[in-house]
Design an enzyme around this catalytic site. Structure first.
Site, PDB file in Angstrom:
ATOM      1  N   GLU A  57      38.196  67.570   9.248  1.00 47.91           N
ATOM      2  CA  GLU A  57      37.287  68.408   7.423  1.00 47.91           C
ATOM      3  C   GLU A  57      35.998  68.762   7.604  1.00 47.91           C
ATOM      4  OE1 GLU A  57      38.833  64.384   6.609  1.00 47.91           O
ATOM      5  OE2 GLU A  57      38.478  65.554   8.575  1.00 47.91           O
ATOM      6  N   ALA A 159      46.457  61.412  40.915  1.00 49.32           N
ATOM      7  CA  ALA A 159      46.497  62.654  42.027  1.00 49.32           C
ATOM      8  C   ALA A 159      47.342  62.336  43.124  1.00 49.32           C
ATOM      9  CB  ALA A 159      45.518  63.261  42.009  1.00 49.32           C
ATOM     10  N   ARG A 189      36.373  62.573  31.395  1.00 47.77           N
ATOM     11  CA  ARG A 189      35.876  61.039  31.745  1.00 47.77           C
ATOM     12  C   ARG A 189      34.637  60.819  30.018  1.00 47.77           C
ATOM     13  NH1 ARG A 189      34.446  60.729  38.297  1.00 47.77           N
ATOM     14  NH2 ARG A 189      36.539  59.783  38.711  1.00 47.77           N
ATOM     15  N   ASP A 205      36.363  54.381  48.426  1.00 51.09           N
ATOM     16  CA  ASP A 205      35.668  55.762  48.450  1.00 51.09           C
ATOM     17  C   ASP A 205      34.511  55.282  47.707  1.00 51.09           C
ATOM     18  OD1 ASP A 205      38.494  56.272  48.575  1.00 51.09           O
ATOM     19  OD2 ASP A 205      38.759  56.457  46.140  1.00 51.09           O
ATOM     20  N   LEU A 209      32.039  57.053  38.803  1.00 48.96           N
ATOM     21  CA  LEU A 209      32.920  57.176  37.795  1.00 48.96           C
ATOM     22  C   LEU A 209      31.768  58.232  36.439  1.00 48.96           C
ATOM     23  CD1 LEU A 209      34.364  53.187  38.027  1.00 48.96           C
ATOM     24  CD2 LEU A 209      34.969  55.468  39.468  1.00 48.96           C
ATOM     25  N   ARG A 212      30.487  64.288  35.778  1.00 46.66           N
ATOM     26  CA  ARG A 212      29.111  65.331  35.986  1.00 46.66           C
ATOM     27  C   ARG A 212      28.634  66.758  34.908  1.00 46.66           C
ATOM     28  NH1 ARG A 212      32.274  63.464  41.093  1.00 46.66           N
ATOM     29  NH2 ARG A 212      31.523  61.921  41.973  1.00 46.66           N
ATOM     30  N   PRO A 300      46.962  52.195  43.413  1.00 46.31           N
ATOM     31  CA  PRO A 300      48.514  52.360  43.166  1.00 46.31           C
ATOM     32  C   PRO A 300      48.892  50.362  42.794  1.00 46.31           C
ATOM     33  CG  PRO A 300      48.019  53.069  45.767  1.00 46.31           C
ATOM     34  CD  PRO A 300      47.281  52.823  45.233  1.00 46.31           C
TER      35      PRO A 300
END
Length: 368
Positions: A57, A159, A189, A205, A209, A212, A300
Site C-alpha cells: 500500500e 554454495a 543477511r 571458518d 555472519l 557487510r 553438511p
C-alpha cells in the site's frame, strides 16, 4: 455482477499479479499487491518487495502522490493496523486522502483479522470486500503455514561446485562462489532476523555472519552447540557487532556457560531428544524470541539434520563453475537422507538465475 463489482475483480487480478513479484523475498510475510485507481485509471502500483521492506500500500501510495486523494485503493490483503517493522498502513491510507479501499481477503493472523477494516471505517474510508478471494488465496499459502507453525521460516543456503562439492578433500572452501554471489548473501543477511551456523562452521571458518552492505534488518548471529565447545576466541564474540546467541543442550558444562556469558553471548538451553528433537526445540526457542525468518548457512552435518527433521521452507543454492572431484570431498547436505527417490524434500515454485559466473537456484519446499 454489477459493472462496479466486475471492475473491482479486474483490478484485484492486477494487484495479485503485482504481489507475485515478491515471491522468495518476503516470506514468511504474505505476498501483497496494491493499486491506486482514480477515474478508472491506475495511478499507483506497489508490492511488498522484501522482508522488512515497505508494504504494498505504501509503495502504491507513494507512486500515486497527490493523485491518491479521492481515489480507490485495491489491495490483496487487509491493510495492517499495527506498527512493527513498518508503520501501520491504516494511518497512511486516510492521510493520503484515499476515499475507498477494496481488499482481497481479511488478514488470517488472529491478532489482526478485521481490525484494519474497523480502523479504516472509523476514519471515514469506505471499505469493500472480500473481492476475488479465489485469486488471492494462493498468495497466502506459505503465510498460513507459518502461522500454524511453532518455528521460524527457514531458508537453507549453500554454495557448491558444478560437481556438487562444498569443499576439497582437505577442507578448503574459499571461494566456491564468486564476488557477486557473496554480495547477494550479504544482502540476504540484512533481510532476516537471524543467521544460524553450527560449531563446526565456526571452528573451520571463524565467520562474522554480518551483512557487510547493510539492510533493513540486523540479524542475530546464532550457533547450535550442544556441549558449548565453541572456541572463546571466535571473532564474533569480540567484534562488538550484532547479538550472538548460542543454543546448547542441558548437559553443557556450567563453567563454559559462565565463560560465554562473560563474553556477552546470549545462551539458550534446549531440551535434548536426539538430533531432531534438539533442533526442533532450538527453533521453537528462537521463534519465541521473535526470530521469524532464519537463514541457515551451516555445514553438511547440520544442514542434513535440518533436512532430516523437515525443518526447511526455502532453499538458495549457488553453483560455481569449478569441478573439484574426489570421493572424500564433501557434498552440501549430510544426515541420514532419503532411502528412496521421492522421499527427499520436494521443491516447487523454483527457478534459476545468473549471478556473475555462478548459477543460482531458489525454490520452496512443498508441504507434505
Amino acid at each position: 455482477m454489477s459493472e462496479r463489482a466486475l471492475q473491482d475483480v479486474l483490478f484485484m487480478k492486477e494487484a495479485v499479479a503485482l504481489a507475485g513479484r515478491g515471491s522468495g523475498e518476503v516470506e514468511p510475510n504474505p505476498l501483497v499487491g496494491a493499486l491506486v485507481v482514480r477515474d478508472g485509471r491506475v495511478v499507483g502500483r506497489g508490492h511488498h518487495p522484501y522482508y522488512g521492506g515497505p508494504h504494498a500500500e505504501i509503495v502504491a501510495l507513494q507512486e500515486a502522490g497527490d493523485l491518491a486523494r479521492g481515489a480507490t485503493l485495491y489491495v490483496t490483503l487487509e491493510p495492517c493496523s499495527t506498527s512493527g517493522k513498518t508503520p501501520a498502513c491504516t494511518e497512511a491510507v486516510p492521510r493520503a486522502g484515499v476515499r475507498r479501499v477494496v481488499f482481497g481477503v481479511i488478514d488470517p493472523s488472529p491478532r489482526h483479522a478485521g481490525r484494519g477494516l474497523e480502523v479504516l471505517r472509523a476514519r471515514g474510508v469506505e471499505v469493500s470486500g472480500p473481492t476475488g478471494q479465489e485469486f488471492v488465496e494462493p498468495l497466502l499459502a506459505r503465510f498460513r503455514r507459518h502461522l500454524a507453525s511453532a518455528r521460524p521460516y527457514v531458508i537453507a543456503k549453500w554454495a557448491m561446485t558444478l560437481d556438487g562439492k562444498v569443499a576439497t578433500r582437505s577442507g578448503d572452501s574459499h571461494w566456491i562462489s564468486g564476488r557477486q554471489s557473496r554480495a547477494l548473501v550479504h544482502r540476504l543477511r540484512g533481510r532476516v532476523d537471524g543467521v544460524l551456523v553450527g560449531r563446526g562452521t565456526v571452528e573451520a571458518d571463524d565467520p562474522r555472519l554480518t551483512a557487510r552492505r547493510g539492510g533493513p534488518m540486523t540479524a542475530k548471529r546464532i550457533v547450535l552447540d550442544r556441549l558449548l565447545r565453541l572456541p572463546p576466541s571466535w571473532g564474533a564474540l569480540h567484534d562488538g557487532g550484532p547479538a550472538v546467541v548460542i543454543i546448547h543442550g542441558q548437559q553443557a558444562p556450567p563453567e563454559r556457560r559462565e565463560e560465554l556469558l562473560r563474553l556477552g553471548a546470549e545462551l539458550i538451553s534446549a531440551e535434548e531428544q536426539g538430533d531432531a528433537g534438539f533442533l526442533r526445540a532450538a527453533l521453537c526457542a528462537l521463534r519465541a524470541r521473535r526470530v521469524e525468518r532464519l537463514l541457515v548457512e551451516a555445514g553438511p552435518r547440520l544442514l542434513g539434520s535440518f533436512v532430516d527433521a523437515r525443518c526447511v521452507d526455502q532453499v538458495l543454492v549457488f553453483v560455481g563453475t569449478e569441478v573439484l572431484g574426489g570421493a572424500l570431498a564433501p557434498g552440501p547436505v549430510g544426515g541420514t537422507g532419503a532411502q528412496f527417490i521421492g522421499g527427499g524434500l520436494a521443491l516447487e515454485g523454483g527457478g534459476w538465475d545468473l549471478s556473475g559466473e555462478d548459477a543460482v537456484f531458489h525454490g520452496f519446499v512443498r508441504a507434505d
